[in-house]
Design a protein around this motif. Structure first.
Motif, short mmCIF file in Angstrom:
data_model
loop_
_atom_site.label_atom_id
_atom_site.label_comp_id
_atom_site.label_asym_id
_atom_site.label_seq_id
_atom_site.Cartn_x
_atom_site.Cartn_y
_atom_site.Cartn_z
N ASP A 186 31.48 -41.04 68.98
CA ASP A 186 32.22 -41.89 69.91
C ASP A 186 33.19 -42.77 69.15
OD1 ASP A 186 30.99 -41.08 72.36
OD2 ASP A 186 29.21 -42.23 71.82
N GLY A 187 34.14 -43.35 69.88
CA GLY A 187 35.08 -44.26 69.26
C GLY A 187 36.35 -44.37 70.07
N PRO A 188 37.23 -45.30 69.72
CA PRO A 188 38.47 -45.52 70.46
C PRO A 188 39.49 -44.41 70.22
CG PRO A 188 38.44 -46.89 68.52
CD PRO A 188 37.09 -46.25 68.58
N ALA A 189 40.57 -44.46 70.99
CA ALA A 189 41.64 -43.48 70.87
C ALA A 189 42.27 -43.53 69.48
CB ALA A 189 42.71 -43.74 71.93
N GLY A 190 42.59 -42.35 68.94
CA GLY A 190 43.32 -42.28 67.68
C GLY A 190 42.51 -42.49 66.43
N VAL A 191 41.18 -42.47 66.55
CA VAL A 191 40.35 -42.73 65.37
C VAL A 191 40.04 -41.45 64.60
CG1 VAL A 191 38.04 -42.49 66.38
CG2 VAL A 191 38.46 -44.24 64.62
N GLY A 192 40.41 -40.30 65.14
CA GLY A 192 40.18 -39.04 64.44
C GLY A 192 38.94 -38.30 64.89
N ARG A 220 48.20 -42.64 62.53
CA ARG A 220 47.58 -41.31 62.57
C ARG A 220 48.04 -40.55 63.81
NH1 ARG A 220 41.44 -43.34 61.13
NH2 ARG A 220 41.74 -43.69 58.89
N ARG A 221 48.09 -41.26 64.95
CA ARG A 221 48.53 -40.64 66.19
C ARG A 221 49.99 -40.19 66.08
NH1 ARG A 221 47.37 -37.50 70.26
NH2 ARG A 221 48.25 -38.14 72.26
N LEU A 241 51.17 -36.28 66.70
CA LEU A 241 52.15 -35.84 67.68
C LEU A 241 53.28 -35.06 67.02
CD1 LEU A 241 52.33 -39.04 69.92
CD2 LEU A 241 51.32 -36.83 70.52
N LEU A 242 53.70 -35.50 65.83
CA LEU A 242 54.73 -34.76 65.10
C LEU A 242 54.23 -33.35 64.76
CD1 LEU A 242 56.17 -37.40 62.57
CD2 LEU A 242 57.33 -36.39 64.56
#
Length: 223
Positions: free
Chosen positions: A8-14, A153-154, A158-159
């Protein structure tokens, strides 16, 4: 009995990258629950979270999720169609965060997730896998990182997907808003399970984090 490991974890943590690699290393399936919420959000459409609850429930009753394969080859499908990178836009992520606040949506997807976890061993990543969905999981992780690190990281993710990301400062602000939505929602707010292993990835690279997860998960499965 099938064994479940949660990340679990927040958005964009990998979480997605690490969960997929961990599943491959352990030879089990990978369950991307974030993709499930994004798929539901896309199926409901823009402002779908504002539809009458009865209409949302009726639409969700027709959806069927399935999980095939293992490790890197795991395929998550909705109504027989594999879910892919088309779900990874920032807009769909925002929709998913709003849709996830609805009890009718969470009830439907938690049921589907538990059914898949009872059928095969898997690594499940999301927001409430360890705290709500798989409370008896063999091993629970909660990953975190500073918003600025997650935004960068995000941006690179996306790139790599061929998308044109927002300016970095806008991504940071979007993540802060998403964090607030996820942590303050009345149902299944984002928080570590009481028995979760917390890993701050801010100053670690992917290999360092993966090594920690693999060692801890292997130890849990040997118990």
């Amino acid at each position: 009995m099938p064994a479940v490991i949660t990340l679990d974890g927040p958005a964009g943590v990998g979480k997605t990258t690490l969960a997929r690699r961990l599943a491959a290393a352990l030879g089990v399936a990978f369950l991307d629950t974030g993709a499930m919420y994004r798929a539901v959000a896309m199926s409901l459409g823009e402002n779908g979270w504002e539809l009458p609850e009865a209409e949302i429930a009726e639409r969700l009753s027709r959806l069927c999720f399935s999980l095939h394969g293992s490790g890197e080859e795991t395929a998550l499908a909705m109504d027989g169609f594999a879910l892919g990178d088309e779900l990874r836009s920032e807009e769909v992520g925002r929709w998913a965060s709003l849709v996830a606040r609805l009890p009718v949506v969470r009830q439907c997807l938690v049921t589907a997730q538990r059914q898949m976890g009872s059928a095969k061993s898997l690594v499940a990543e999301g927001r409430d896998m360890g705290s709500v969905v798989f409370t008896q999981a063999a091993c629970k992780f909660f990953l975190d990182a500073r918003p600025e690190v997650r935004a960068l990281r995000r941006y690179h993710q996306l790139l790599s997907l061929g998308q044109t990301p927002q300016p970095l400062e806008e991504l940071v602000e979007a993540l802060r808003i998403r964090d607030e939505q996820d942590r303050t929602r009345p149902i299944s707010p984002l928080k570590p399970a009481e028995d979760a292993i917390i890993v701050d990835t801010s100053d670690l690279d992917v290999e360092e984090v993966f090594a920690q997860l693999q060692a801890q998960a292997a130890a849990c499965l040997r118990r």
